[in-house]
Design a protein around this motif. Structure first.
Motif, PDB file in Angstrom:
ATOM      1  N   GLY A 359     -28.267   0.261 -21.918  1.00  0.00           N
ATOM      2  CA  GLY A 359     -27.395   1.159 -21.167  1.00  0.00           C
ATOM      3  C   GLY A 359     -28.138   1.707 -19.959  1.00  0.00           C
ATOM      4  O   GLY A 359     -29.184   1.161 -19.567  1.00  0.00           O
ATOM      5  N   TRP A 360     -27.593   2.755 -19.383  1.00  0.00           N
ATOM      6  CA  TRP A 360     -28.137   3.268 -18.122  1.00  0.00           C
ATOM      7  C   TRP A 360     -28.332   4.768 -18.177  1.00  0.00           C
ATOM      8  O   TRP A 360     -27.478   5.484 -18.693  1.00  0.00           O
ATOM      9  N   ASN A 361     -29.456   5.194 -17.637  1.00  0.00           N
ATOM     10  CA  ASN A 361     -29.716   6.634 -17.503  1.00  0.00           C
ATOM     11  C   ASN A 361     -29.534   7.022 -16.046  1.00  0.00           C
ATOM     12  O   ASN A 361     -30.334   6.603 -15.199  1.00  0.00           O
ATOM     13  N   PRO A 362     -28.541   7.810 -15.732  1.00  0.00           N
ATOM     14  CA  PRO A 362     -28.403   8.273 -14.348  1.00  0.00           C
ATOM     15  C   PRO A 362     -29.676   8.982 -13.893  1.00  0.00           C
ATOM     16  O   PRO A 362     -30.314   9.692 -14.675  1.00  0.00           O
ATOM     17  N   THR A 363     -30.036   8.762 -12.652  1.00  0.00           N
ATOM     18  CA  THR A 363     -31.254   9.373 -12.118  1.00  0.00           C
ATOM     19  C   THR A 363     -30.908  10.782 -11.652  1.00  0.00           C
ATOM     20  O   THR A 363     -30.461  10.977 -10.528  1.00  0.00           O
ATOM     21  N   VAL A 364     -31.131  11.719 -12.541  1.00  0.00           N
ATOM     22  CA  VAL A 364     -30.664  13.085 -12.290  1.00  0.00           C
ATOM     23  C   VAL A 364     -31.816  14.057 -12.022  1.00  0.00           C
ATOM     24  O   VAL A 364     -31.636  15.272 -12.069  1.00  0.00           O
ATOM     25  N   HIS A 365     -32.980  13.497 -11.718  1.00  0.00           N
ATOM     26  CA  HIS A 365     -34.162  14.351 -11.571  1.00  0.00           C
ATOM     27  C   HIS A 365     -33.954  15.459 -10.537  1.00  0.00           C
ATOM     28  O   HIS A 365     -34.182  16.633 -10.816  1.00  0.00           O
ATOM     29  N   LEU A 366     -33.554  15.075  -9.338  1.00  0.00           N
ATOM     30  CA  LEU A 366     -33.436  16.073  -8.278  1.00  0.00           C
ATOM     31  C   LEU A 366     -32.319  17.062  -8.587  1.00  0.00           C
ATOM     32  O   LEU A 366     -32.426  18.250  -8.302  1.00  0.00           O
ATOM     33  N   PHE A 367     -31.249  16.546  -9.168  1.00  0.00           N
ATOM     34  CA  PHE A 367     -30.136  17.413  -9.540  1.00  0.00           C
ATOM     35  C   PHE A 367     -30.600  18.468 -10.545  1.00  0.00           C
ATOM     36  O   PHE A 367     -30.291  19.654 -10.427  1.00  0.00           O
ATOM     37  N   SER A 368     -31.348  18.022 -11.501  1.00  0.00           N
ATOM     38  CA  SER A 368     -31.848  18.931 -12.517  1.00  0.00           C
ATOM     39  C   SER A 368     -32.823  19.935 -11.907  1.00  0.00           C
ATOM     40  O   SER A 368     -32.795  21.123 -12.232  1.00  0.00           O
ATOM     41  N   GLN A 369     -33.662  19.461 -11.009  1.00  0.00           N
ATOM     42  CA  GLN A 369     -34.597  20.378 -10.343  1.00  0.00           C
ATOM     43  C   GLN A 369     -33.848  21.429  -9.525  1.00  0.00           C
ATOM     44  O   GLN A 369     -34.323  22.541  -9.327  1.00  0.00           O
ATOM     45  N   ALA A 370     -32.656  21.056  -9.043  1.00  0.00           N
ATOM     46  CA  ALA A 370     -31.852  21.995  -8.262  1.00  0.00           C
ATOM     47  C   ALA A 370     -31.163  23.014  -9.155  1.00  0.00           C
ATOM     48  O   ALA A 370     -30.438  23.868  -8.662  1.00  0.00           O
ATOM     49  N   GLY A 371     -31.362  22.889 -10.438  1.00  0.00           N
ATOM     50  CA  GLY A 371     -30.731  23.826 -11.354  1.00  0.00           C
ATOM     51  C   GLY A 371     -29.409  23.324 -11.893  1.00  0.00           C
ATOM     52  O   GLY A 371     -28.673  24.065 -12.547  1.00  0.00           O
ATOM     53  N   GLY A 372     -29.109  22.056 -11.605  1.00  0.00           N
ATOM     54  CA  GLY A 372     -27.858  21.482 -12.088  1.00  0.00           C
ATOM     55  C   GLY A 372     -27.870  21.320 -13.601  1.00  0.00           C
ATOM     56  O   GLY A 372     -28.907  21.065 -14.209  1.00  0.00           O
ATOM     57  N   LYS A 373     -26.718  21.499 -14.180  1.00  0.00           N
ATOM     58  CA  LYS A 373     -26.602  21.367 -15.637  1.00  0.00           C
ATOM     59  C   LYS A 373     -26.254  19.930 -15.998  1.00  0.00           C
ATOM     60  O   LYS A 373     -25.493  19.266 -15.301  1.00  0.00           O
ATOM     61  N   LEU A 374     -26.792  19.492 -17.107  1.00  0.00           N
ATOM     62  CA  LEU A 374     -26.528  18.145 -17.601  1.00  0.00           C
ATOM     63  C   LEU A 374     -25.760  18.237 -18.902  1.00  0.00           C
ATOM     64  O   LEU A 374     -25.918  19.179 -19.672  1.00  0.00           O
ATOM     65  N   GLU A 375     -24.955  17.228 -19.129  1.00  0.00           N
ATOM     66  CA  GLU A 375     -24.166  17.216 -20.359  1.00  0.00           C
ATOM     67  C   GLU A 375     -24.203  15.796 -20.919  1.00  0.00           C
ATOM     68  O   GLU A 375     -24.122  14.824 -20.167  1.00  0.00           O
ATOM     69  N   TYR A 376     -24.298  15.706 -22.221  1.00  0.00           N
ATOM     70  CA  TYR A 376     -24.414  14.393 -22.837  1.00  0.00           C
ATOM     71  C   TYR A 376     -23.065  13.688 -22.850  1.00  0.00           C
ATOM     72  O   TYR A 376     -22.051  14.281 -23.216  1.00  0.00           O
ATOM     73  N   ASP A 377     -23.085  12.450 -22.443  1.00  0.00           N
ATOM     74  CA  ASP A 377     -21.886  11.616 -22.485  1.00  0.00           C
ATOM     75  C   ASP A 377     -22.090  10.597 -23.609  1.00  0.00           C
ATOM     76  O   ASP A 377     -22.930   9.690 -23.490  1.00  0.00           O
ATOM     77  N   ALA A 378     -21.341  10.769 -24.677  1.00  0.00           N
ATOM     78  CA  ALA A 378     -21.582   9.953 -25.864  1.00  0.00           C
ATOM     79  C   ALA A 378     -21.247   8.490 -25.612  1.00  0.00           C
ATOM     80  O   ALA A 378     -21.828   7.596 -26.225  1.00  0.00           O
ATOM     81  N   GLU A 379     -20.331   8.249 -24.707  1.00  0.00           N
ATOM     82  CA  GLU A 379     -19.944   6.868 -24.453  1.00  0.00           C
ATOM     83  C   GLU A 379     -21.043   6.121 -23.705  1.00  0.00           C
ATOM     84  O   GLU A 379     -21.392   4.989 -24.031  1.00  0.00           O
ATOM     85  N   ALA A 397     -20.464  15.521  -9.185  1.00  0.00           N
ATOM     86  CA  ALA A 397     -20.756  16.807  -9.777  1.00  0.00           C
ATOM     87  C   ALA A 397     -21.769  17.485  -8.894  1.00  0.00           C
ATOM     88  O   ALA A 397     -22.362  16.865  -8.026  1.00  0.00           O
ATOM     89  N   GLY A 398     -21.964  18.739  -9.109  1.00  0.00           N
ATOM     90  CA  GLY A 398     -22.999  19.347  -8.299  1.00  0.00           C
ATOM     91  C   GLY A 398     -23.205  20.798  -8.561  1.00  0.00           C
ATOM     92  O   GLY A 398     -22.406  21.454  -9.213  1.00  0.00           O
ATOM     93  N   VAL A 399     -24.315  21.316  -8.068  1.00  0.00           N
ATOM     94  CA  VAL A 399     -24.502  22.741  -7.963  1.00  0.00           C
ATOM     95  C   VAL A 399     -24.206  23.067  -6.513  1.00  0.00           C
ATOM     96  O   VAL A 399     -23.855  22.189  -5.729  1.00  0.00           O
ATOM     97  N   LEU A 400     -24.346  24.324  -6.160  1.00  0.00           N
ATOM     98  CA  LEU A 400     -24.021  24.725  -4.816  1.00  0.00           C
ATOM     99  C   LEU A 400     -24.818  23.889  -3.811  1.00  0.00           C
ATOM    100  O   LEU A 400     -26.036  23.910  -3.802  1.00  0.00           O
TER     101      LEU A 400
END
Lengths: 960, 97, 407
Positions: A359-379, A397-400
Motif C-alpha cells: 500500500g501507500w503512505n502519504p508523505t505527510v511530514h511537512l503537514f504534520s510539522q505544520a501542526g496538521g492533524k492526521l487520521e487513520y484511514d482503514a481502507e 486537507a489542511g491547516v491554516l
C-alpha cells in the motif's frame, strides 16, 4: 547486463565511469548511483550494521532504507542513499556497514542561502503539484515550485512516459511566467511557523569534479509563503516477512521506476508480492519488458482488469497467497509462499527480484510539522491529513494556509491527483482574495483500481516452511536491524506507546527516519497490544524530512563572517605598528605593541607592558579607546532620564563637565559604568564598556519606551561615529598643547572632569579631562572619519616626548593600580556598587533610580558581602592567577574548603615594584591588613589584604 | 521562525526581533514602600501560561520600537499586535490547544 | 545483538501499566527523569512505596527524551557544585544500583574558553571546583587538541580556542535507559507509574493539598511532589502559586551514525556549541534557547542554522555530516539559572523545577534530594539553598550572572 537497449530518461550518448566498492562501472547521465549499479547487475550494495547481513536497493527515492553509501570522490561525504545520488563522471563510493566516515580535510564546498517570499509555495512537481502551480501561476500569483528531482513529473517519471509532453509544456509555461520560481533538485525539508518552509537545493553535486569552484554547492532556500500546497506524493509501503532484507527485495514502484526511468530491468524472474492493485502495472510492464513475472496477492477478489492484463502478458497470478520468506544470500533466489489467510506453506518460487507493495503512505511530514492533524484511514491503511480544518479544500486537507493535495492527501488515481492539485490551488488563492479557475486536467486513462487493498503489516510468523521461528529475520527497520520480534519484546516489556517502542527497538531512528518502517511498527504494535492503530497513532514527523549537511545549514556564516569583526578607524595603524590583538566582544582591540628586541625577537608581554606602563606613568602614552560604547542622549528630559538610569545624579551636571557614573539592573547589580559628558542642556554623551554597548543601548531604549514613554528623550548609538584617543601621562599636556594651540590646557582653564572643544589638525575635537589611569590625561574624541589622521597627529606631536601607544593590557594594569574596576572582570553580575566600595556613586538624595529598591533586600544588607580589595602577595615576585580562590587558611586537606572570594585581576606592576591583584573577598574591607591565601592550581600563595587603591592613593597625579 | 507584524513596519522575520517577556508589568509606584516579597515579585515573577500571552517584543533590527503582542504560547500563533500604551485587545478566542 | 552500533538489550520486562488507585501517600506529578528518580528514591531510601507517578503522556517523553545527555558537576558556586557533584557520584554507581545498562560513559567534558575573560572565568571555576572536591583542570589549547583532536585550535578562527576547563569524570549516558532504569526499579518496588494521566487540578483544603484531579479520575493523597519541568508554572497556577519560571523551547539535533571521531564532550558557551558523539556514532548537539516563551516543543530554525555555523567553526570536520533529526524540549528557566527545589507556601505540596538546561545531569541527585524533602517535609542540605524564598531575600545562586557555563 540488465540495461535494456532502449528506453528511460537517460542520455545513452554519454558514458560516465564510476567506481563502487573498488570496482569500475559505467552508467549514463540521468542515472542515479542505484540505477547505475542495478544496470551493472550489482544488487548488494551494503552490509547491515549490527548483523552483517547483505543489503541491497529497496527503493528508488528518498525512502530508501537500505542502500547507504559513503561517497569518496570528489570529496568524502558520509551516508547518502544510492537512490538519491545523481551519477557523475569519476564518482567513487562504497557501501556502508552502517556508519559513515567524515573527511579528514577541509570541505572546499561553498554554501549559501536565499530568501523567497511568495503567494503560493507548491512542494512537489508531480501531477498534483504541476496542476497547482499552473493554476496559481495563471492567476498571476507569485509562485514557488520545489521538487527534489532533476526534472519535473514526480511519480510520472516512473511510468512509460505518461503525460511527459504535458509535464514539459507545464514546465515551459511556468518558467516563462514572471514571478514563478521553479527549483529542481530542491527538497523542502521542514515546515516552521507561519508558512516558513526550508528547502535544500543540491546545485552542483550532480556535476562531480566538474562543479565550478565558485558556485555554491548547496543552497538553503528560506521560503516564506502565504499559502503552502503540499503535493508531496506517497511512499510505497512494504510488507514484512522473513528474510525481507535480502538484496533483490524491492518496492514494486521502485522496480517499475528502474524500468521506465532508467531503462534497467532489475531482474529476469520476478515475483511481485502485492496487497493492492497499484503493483499490477509494474508487473505488467516488467513482463512486457521481457521478465518472467509471478504475482502473489493475498486477496482472492482480483480486479478483472488486472487479471486480464496478467493473462495477456503471461503473468502467473497466485491469489490468496502471500510471501512468508525468501532464500538467497547476496541476492534473493526464491520466495516461500503460503496460503492466506488459512496459513500453511504452499510453495517456493524461484526468482531474482522480489517486488513488494503493501500500500501507500502519504508523505505527510511537512503537514504534520505544520501542526496538521492526521487520521487513520482503514481502507488505505495509512494516516491521512484531516480535511475540513480552516482553509482546507474539497479534495485535500489542511491547516491554516497549508493544504495537501494528490497522493499526499490520499488520492489514488492520477485523475484525482490532477484535479486535486488544481482545486487546492483555487482554494489557496481564494484565501488570498484571488479568484482563480482550476486549469483543465490533461486527458488520462480510466481509473483502473477496482478492488480494495488489503492492509497487512507483516506476514504471520507461524507460516513458515520448516516451522522455525522466523520472526527474528522479519525486518521492520532494515537499517537498524530491528525486527518484528524486537517490537514484540517491547510490547511484552510493558510498553504501550509507539514512542517507547521506537526507543526500545530503535525503529525509525535511522537515516531514512522510518519512512517505510514507522507505520508498520505502529501497526505491529497495535496488533500486539490489541488496540486500534487509529488510537495508537504514529511517532512524530520531525524535521528535516531528508538529511541536510551541516555545512549547508552553516551557509556563509563561517570564519570571519561567523560573527562580524569590528575594527576601529585607527585599526590599520595598529596593524602597521605590529599590535597584537585581543577579541573583546566583536571588536579586535590592540592588546599591546611589542617591539623588536636587541636580539631580533619580539618583546614578551611582561616586557611590553612594563615599557608601556612606564611611559604612561612617567612620560606620555596613547591608546585607541574607540571601541568604548557611546550613546547620544537628547531631549528636554534627558537629565531626568539619566537620573533614573544611573545610581548617581546626572541632571546637575553642567555643560562642559563630565561625570563618572554607574548603572545597575533592577536587581541592584552593576550593569555597566562609564562617563557622562554634558554637551548641552538637552544633550549628553554616555560611554559604556566595550562589550556592553549594545546591551546598554537596548536597556535604555526599553526603559525609555516601555517604562517612561512620557519622558522626551532620544537615544542614538554613536559608538562608530567617534574615534576616542586617550592621551595619558605627565607629559600629555604638552602633546595636547602642541596639537591644539588654541586651547588653554592649563589646569585652571581646563580642569579635571571637564571637556572642551578644540581643533586638532583642523578637525573639531571634543577633549575630556578624564583619566582611567590616575595620570593627567586627555581623552580626544573626533569624528571617526578623521580618527586615523588625528591619531597620527597626536603620535607625531608626541614624538619629542617619546609618546608610546599602548594596548588593553597596559590599560588594565594602569587602572588596576588605581583600584578602578572593570565591569565584567572585577564584577560578575552579583556585585553592587557598595560591594565595590563605591557607595559614593550611589545617590542618597534621589527618590528612586533603577536598582535602588534592591539594595535594601536582606542579602544586600549582609555585613559579610564580598568586597573589592587589593591583594599583595607576600612574595612580590609571585603573580596571582586571575581566578585564584581566596582562602582564610592555607590548610586545604579537608575538602570542601570554604572560599572567601576570588582574584579578579592580577598584574606585575612597575609602579608598585612587584605583583598585585584585585579580589572580591567576603567582608574584604574588614580584613585589610590580614593575611589570606590565594589558592591556584594547587599552589597556596600568602597575600596581604589592602584597599583597592594601591598607587597614588591621594590622587595627586591627575592634574599633572 | 515566526512571522511577526511590527505595528510600525509590518510583517518581518522573527530574527529581526528581540523578545521582552510579559507585557503590562508596570514599574511599581513608591518602590520604597514595597515589601521585599512584593519587590521580588516585580523583579522575578512573570506569568508563564500555555495559551494566549500578552508579551513584549522589540523590532531590534528594524525600527527599534517596543510593542506588545498577544501570542499563543502553545501554537506560536500571534493573535494581536499593538503599540505601547494601547490597551490589550479583547480576544474572541481562547487557547487553541 | 552485537555490531558496532549495538547497544545493550533492554530487560524483558520494564513496568506494569496499573490503573490509578483512589489514594496514594505521595503523588509525583511528572513522569520524566526527575519524577521517576524521585519515586525510586522515595521507595529505596525512605521505604515509601504507596506512591503514584502521574505522566500526562508517555514516561520520560518530555525533556528527558529531548536532551543532549551531558553529565558534569563543575559548576561555579558551592551550592550548585554540591548538588551536581552529589548527582555525579550517584551516576557513578547508578548502573549497578538500577541493574540497568545506562551506558554511562565518563569520557570527560571540555568547556572551551575563547576570550581572556573566558579564561579568567574558567580558571576561577576550576579552582573553586577543586576546593569543592570536584575534579577539574585547566588545559591550554594544545591540551584541548590532545583530548579532542578534531577541535580546530588554529588562531585564525573567528574566536580562537584559548584553552578549556576539563572535568574527566564528566560524560554522557543513554537518556531513555536512565529513565527506564528508574522506572523499572520504582515499578518493582511497588510504585504505580500511570501514563496518559494529565493533572487537571489540585485540591487544597485549609492550605493543605489533599488530592489531585486527573484525566483518569480523582486521586486523594497525602503529599504532592511536582516534577513537571516546563509545565511547572501551569500546574502551580492551579493552586494560585506564581513561580519565577519561564518556559522556553530548547532545540537539539543528531547526525547520522558516524565512525568514532569525537572521544569526549565539548562545550563552548561563547560560540554556543555543545557536542558529543553518542554510543552508536551519531553526533548529538544542542542549540541555544529560543528567546520566546513556548510550549509547542518546537523552536525556530535560524537557531539551528546558527548552531551549525558555530559547530563548524570549532569542528570543520563536521562540514559534511548530516542533520538527521531535530527536536525541541520545553525548558523551565529561572532568573538565576538555578533550580527551585523544596517546600511551597501550600502544605504538603513540594516543588522541583527551574532546572533549565541542567536537568538531565541532575536526575539522580535531585531525585535523591527531592525524595528526602518530600519524605521529611524538610529540604535535604543539598537543595536547601534552592528555595523559592531566595528570590525575595536576594540570596540567588547566580550561575547566570557569574558567566558560568549553561547546559
Amino acid at each position: 547486463m540488465t540495461r535494456l537497449p532502449t528506453g528511460g530518461l537517460i542520455d545513452r550518448t554519454t558514458v560516465l565511469s564510476f567506481t563502487f566498492d573498488g570496482r569500475p562501472y559505467a552508467g549514463h547521465p540521468g542515472d542515479t548511483l542505484a540505477s547505475a549499479l542495478l544496470a551493472n547487475g550489482v544488487h548488494r550494495v551494503a552490509t547491515s550494521v549490527n548483523r552483517g547481513r547483505p543489503r541491497g536497493i529497496m527503493a528508488a527515492g528518498v525512502e530508501e532504507a537500505s542502500a547507504l553509501v559513503q561517497l569518496e570522490a570528489p570529496f568524502p561525504e558520509p551516508m547518502l542513499s544510492a537512490t538519491t545520488i545523481e551519477l557523475y563522471e569519476g564518482l567513487v563510493a562504497r557501501g556502508l556497514p552502517g556508519r559513515g566516515t567524515l573527511a579528514d580535510r577541509p570541505d572546499p564546498g561553498r554554501y549559501d542561502a536565499m530568501h523567497v517570499h511568495c503567494d503560493v509555495l507548491v512542494v512537489g512537481a508531480g501531477p498534483a503539484g504541476l496542476m497547482a502551480a499552473l493554476t496559481a501561476a495563471r492567476a498571476g500569483s507569485r509562485v514557488a515550485l520545489v521538487d527534489d528531482q532533476p526534472m519535473v513529473g514526480g511519480s510520472l517519471l516512473g511510468t512509460r512516459g505518461e503525460l511527459s509532453d504535458w509535464s514539459a509544456s507545464v514546465l515551459a509555461e511556468l518558467t516563462s511566467t514572471p514571478e514563478v520560481l521553479v527549483l529542481s533538485r530542491t527538497t523542502a525539508f521542514g515546515y516552521y511557523d507561519d508558512g516558513f518552509v526550508l528547502a535544500l537545493q543540491k546545485r552542483t553535486d550532480h556535476l562531480g569534479a566538474a562543479a565550478p569552484d565558485n558556485a555554491a554547492r548547496q543552497r538553503i532556500w528560506r521560503i516564506r509563503a502565504k499559502q503552502v500546497i503540499l503535493a508531496t506524493g506517497a511512499h510505497e509501503r512494504p510488507v514484512v516477512f522473513a528474510d525481507n532484507d535480502r538484496p533483490g527485495v524491492m518496492l514494486a514502484q521502485a522496480g517499475r521506476t528502474y524500468l521506465n526511468r532508467y531503462g534497467v530491468l532489475a531482474g529476469n524472474r520476478i515475483v511481485v508480492f502485492t496487497t493492492n492493485d497499484s503493483a499490477y502495472v509494474a508487473a505488467v510492464e516488467l513482463a512486457e519488458a521481457g521478465a518472467e513475472v509471478t504475482v502473489v496477492d493475498p486477496r482472492t477478489d482480483l480486479a478483472p482488469f488486472w487479471a486480464a492484463e496478467c493473462a495477456r502478458v503471461g503473468i502467473a497470478v497466485r491469489p490468496g497467497h502471500l510471501v512468508t520468506g525468501t532464500t538467497g544470500e547476496e541476492r534473493v533466489t526464491g520466495v516461500h509462499l503460503a496460503a492466506y489467510p488459512s496459513g500453511g506453506a504452499s510453495a517456493t518460487v524461484h526468482c531474482d527480484l522480489l517486488l513488494v507493495s503493501g500500500g501507500w503512505n502519504p508523505t505527510v511530514h511537512l503537514f504534520s510539522q505544520a501542526g496538521g492533524k492526521l487520521e487513520y484511514d482503514a481502507e488505505l491503511g495509512a494516516f491521512l491529513p484531516v480535511a475540513g480544518l480552516p482553509g482546507a479544500g474539497v479534495l485535500g486537507a489542511g491547516v491554516l494556509g497549508v493544504r495537501v493535495s494528490g497522493a499526499a492527501a490520499g488520492a489514488v488515481s492520477l485523475a484525482d491527483c490532477l484535479a486535486g492539485g488544481a482545486a487546492e490551488a483555487v482554494a489557496a488563492l481564494s484565501d488570498l482574495g484571488v479568484a482563480a479557475r482550476p486549469v483543465a486536467s490533461p486527458p488520462v486513462g480510466t481509473d483502473r483500481v477496482e478492488t480494495a487493498g488489503l492492509v497487512l503489516w507483516a506476514a504471520p510468523v507461524e507460516i513458515s516452511l520448516d516451522g522455525s521461528d522466523l520472526s527474528d529475520t522479519r525486518f521492520v527497520d532494515l537499517q537498524r536491524d530491528a525486527t518484528v520480534s524486537d517490537v514484540l519484546r517491547a510490547t511484552g516489556a510493558g510498553l504501550r506507546s509507539v514512542e517507547h517502542v521506537k526507543r526500545y527497538t530503535t525503529i525509525g531512528t535511522a537515516h531514512d527516519q522510518g519512512k517505510t518502517s514507522g507505520l508498520i511498527a505502529s501497526g505491529i504494535t497495535a496488533d500486539a497490544l490489541g488496540v486500534d492503530i487509529a488510537d495508537l497513532g504514529t511517532t512524530t514527523f520531525r524535521p528535516p524530512y531528508t538529511s541536510v549537511s551541516f555545512a549547508a545549514l552553516a551557509g556563509r556564516d563561517r570564519g570571519a563572517i561567523f560573527d562580524p569583526v569590528r575594527v576601529t578607524a585607527i585599526h590599520p595603524w595598529h596593524i602597521e605598528h605590529g599590535a597584537q590583538f585581543e577579541d573583546v566582544g566583536q571588536w579586535k582591540r590592540p592588546l599591546c605593541y611589542p617591539r623588536r628586541t636587541a636580539s631580533g625577537g619580539l618583546e614578551d608581554l611582561p616586557a611590553v607592558v612594563a615599557r608601556e606602563t612606564r611611559a604612561a606613568r612617567t612620560g606620555v602614552a596613547m591608546m585607541d579607546g574607540s571601541t568604548l560604547g557611546k550613546i547620544n542622549v537628547q531631549g528636554v528630559d534627558a537629565g531626568e532620564f539619566l537620573d533614573r538610569i544611573y545610581t548617581n545624579i546626572i541632571s546637575t551636571l553642567k555643560p562642559g563637565f563630565v561625570r563618572y557614573a554607574v548603572m545597575c539592573g533592577m536587581d541592584g547589580m552593576i550593569l555597566d559604568d562609564g562617563t557622562v559628558m554634558r554637551v548641552a542642556d538637552t544633550e549628553f554623551v554616555l560611554t559604556t564598556t566595550t562589550g556592553n554597548a549594545a546591551k546598554v543601548l537596548d536597556w535604555l531604549e526599553e526603559l525609555a519606551q516601555t517604562e517612561w514613554p512620557d519622558l522626551r528623550v532620544h537615544l542614538t548609538s554613536v559608538t562608530e561615529q567617534w574615534a576616542t584617543i586617550p592621551v595619558v601621562g605627565p607629559l600629555s599636556r604638552q602633546v595636547i598643547a602642541a596639537v591644539a594651540p588654541a586651547l588653554d590646557v592649563s589646569n585652571e582653564a581646563f580642569g579635571f572632569m571637564t571637556w572642551r572643544s578644540a581643533k586638532i589638525v583642523g578637525i573639531e575635537a571634543r577633549i575630556c579631562r578624564i583619566s582611567f589611569s590616575g595620570e593627567l590625561a586627555y581623552e580626544v574624541n573626533v569624528p571617526s572619519w578623521y580618527g586615523i589622521a588625528v591619531w597620527q597627529a597626536l603620535f607625531d606631536a608626541g614624538q619629542p616626548y617619546g609618546i608610546t601607544p599602548y594596548g588593553t593590557e597596559t590599560m588594565h594594569v594602569l587602572r588596576a593600580e588605581k583600584g578602578y574596576p572593570i565591569i565584567g572582570q572585577d564584577t560578575d553580575g552579583t556585585v553592587t556598587p557598595q560591594d565595590l566600595g563605591m557607595s559614593w556613586v550611589v545617590s542618597k538624595k534621589k527618590l528612586d533610580f533603577v536598582g535602588k529598591r534592591s539594595f535594601s533586600r536582606t542579602e544586600n544588607q549582609r555585613p559579610d558581602r564580598k568586597h573589592l580589595v587589593g591583594l599583595l602577595p607576600v612574595d612580590r615576585s609571585v603573580l596571582l592567577d586571575e581566578g585564584a580562590q581566596v582562602l582564610a587558611d592555607d590548610d586545604v586537606s579537608q575538602l570542601p574548603v570554604a572560599m572567601l572570594g576570588h582574584v579578579t585581576s592580577s598584574y606585575r606592576s612597575v609602579a608598585l615594584g612587584g605583583t598585585f591583584g584585585l579580589a572580591l573577598v567576603r567582608s574584604g574591607r574588614d580584613r585589610i591588613g590580614e593575611r589570606l591565601f590565594a589558592w591556584q592550581d594547587g599552589e597556596v600563595v600568602p597575600v596581604t589584604v589592602t584597599g583597592p587603591v594601591l598607587y597614588d592613593q591621594e590622587g595627586a597625579r591627575r592634574d599633572g | 521562525m515566526q512571522l511577526i507584524s511590527c505595528p510600525w513596519c509590518g510583517p518581518r522575520e522573527e530574527a529581526e526581533y528581540h523578545y521582552g517577556g510579559q507585557a503590562h508589568v508596570a514599574y511599581p509606584h513608591e518602590v520604597g514602600a514595597l515589601s521585599d516579597a512584593d519587590w521580588a515579585h516585580y523583579l522575578f515573577f512573570r506569568d508563564n501560561p500555555r495559551g494566549p500571552f500578552a508579551e513584549r517584543w522589540v523590532h531590534a533590527a528594524g525600527c527599534r520600537r517596543w510593542f506588545n503582542a498577544v501570542r499563543d504560547t502553545g501554537t506560536h500563533e500571534i493573535l494581536a499586535v499593538y503599540r505601547i500604551g494601547e490597551p490589550q485587545p479583547e480576544l474572541g478566542r481562547q487557547a487553541s490547544r | 545483538m552485537t555490531g558496532p552500533t549495538a547497544v545493550p538489550e533492554h530487560p524483558e520486562f520494564l513496568w506494569r501499566n496499573p490503573e490509578p488507585k483512589p489514594f496514594y501517600d505521595i503523588v509525583v506529578v511528572g513522569g520524566g527523569g526527575h519524577g521517576l528518580a524521585t519515586a525510586y528514591y522515595l521507595a529505596r531510601n525512605h521505604g515509601i512505596t504507596n506512591v503514584a507517578v502521574l505522566e500526562k503522556g508517555w514516561l520520560a517523553g518530555g525533556n528527558m527524551a529531548r536532551n543532549t545527555t551531558i553529565i558534569r558537576s563543575n559548576y561555579l558556586w558551592d551550592e550548585s557544585s554540591a548538588i551536581y557533584e552529589h548527582s555525579l557520584k550517584l551516576w557513578e554507581g547508578l548502573e549497578e544500583d538500577l541493574g540497568y545498562p545506562i551506558l554511562f560513559s565518563q569520557r570527560g567534558v571540555l568547556n572551551l574558553a575563547h576570550s581572556l575573560q573566558d579564561v579568567r572565568d574558567s580558571v576561577r571555576r576550576v579552582n573553586a571546583n577543586r576546593l569543592n572536591g570536584v575534579d577539574a583542570e585547566w588545559v591550554d589549547a594544545a591540551g584541548v587538541k590532545e583530548l579532542c583532536p578534531i577541535v580546530n585550535i588554529s588562531p585564525d578562527v573567528r574566536y580562537p580556542v584559548l584553552g578549556a576547563t576539563y572535568q574527566p569524570r564528566g560524560g554522557i549516558a543513554k537518556h531513555d535507559y536512565v529513565a527506564w532504569g528508574f522506572a523499572r526499579r520504582a515499578d518493582e518496588l511497588g510504585i504505580d507509574l500511570i501514563q496518559n494521566c494529565a493533572v487537571t487540578g489540585l485540591d487544597v483544603i485549609g492550605g493543605k493539598v489533599v488530592g489531585v484531579r486527573t484525566t483518569r479520575g480523582d486521586i486523594a493523597t497525602g503529599k504532592v511532589a511536582l516534577a513537571a519541568a516546563g509545565h511547572s508554572s501551569v500546574l502551580a497556577s492551579m493552586v494560585g502559586l506564581r513561580l519565577p519560571i519561564q518556559s522556553h523551547p530548547l532545540q537539539g539535533l543528531v547526525s547520522e551514525l558516524l565512525e568514532p571521531v569525537h572521544p569526549t564532550v565539548v562545550m563552548s558557551n561563547a560560540v554556543h556549541v555543545y557536542v558529543s558523539q553518542a554510543h552508536k556514532g551519531e553526533l548529538v548537539m544542542g542549540a541555544g534557547i529560543d528567546s520566546f516563551n513556548g510550549y509547542g516543543q518546537r523552536g525556530a530554525f535560524h537557531i539551528i542554522e546558527r548552531q551549525m555555523s558555530a559547530a563548524l567553526e570549532l569542528f570543520p570536520i563536521f562540514a559534511r555530516a548530516h542533520l538527521l533529526r531535530t527536536w525541541a524540549g520545553i525548558v523551565d528557566t529561572t532568573p538565576d539559572a538555578s533550580p527551585i527545589v523544596g517546600l511551597t507556601p501550600i502544605e504538603n505540596l513540594y516543588l522541583n523545577c527551574g532546572w533549565g538546561t541542567g536537568g538531565f545531569k541532575a536526575t539522580p541527585g535531585v531525585g535523591w534530594c527531592f525524595a528526602h524533602t518530600v519524605a521529611h517535609d524538610k529540604p535535604h542540605p543539598y537543595n536547601a539553598p534552592f528555595t523559592l524564598e531566595r528570590f525575595t531575600s536576594g540570596a540567588l545562586v547566580d550561575e547566570h550572572g557569574a558567566a558560568a557555563v549553561a547546559h
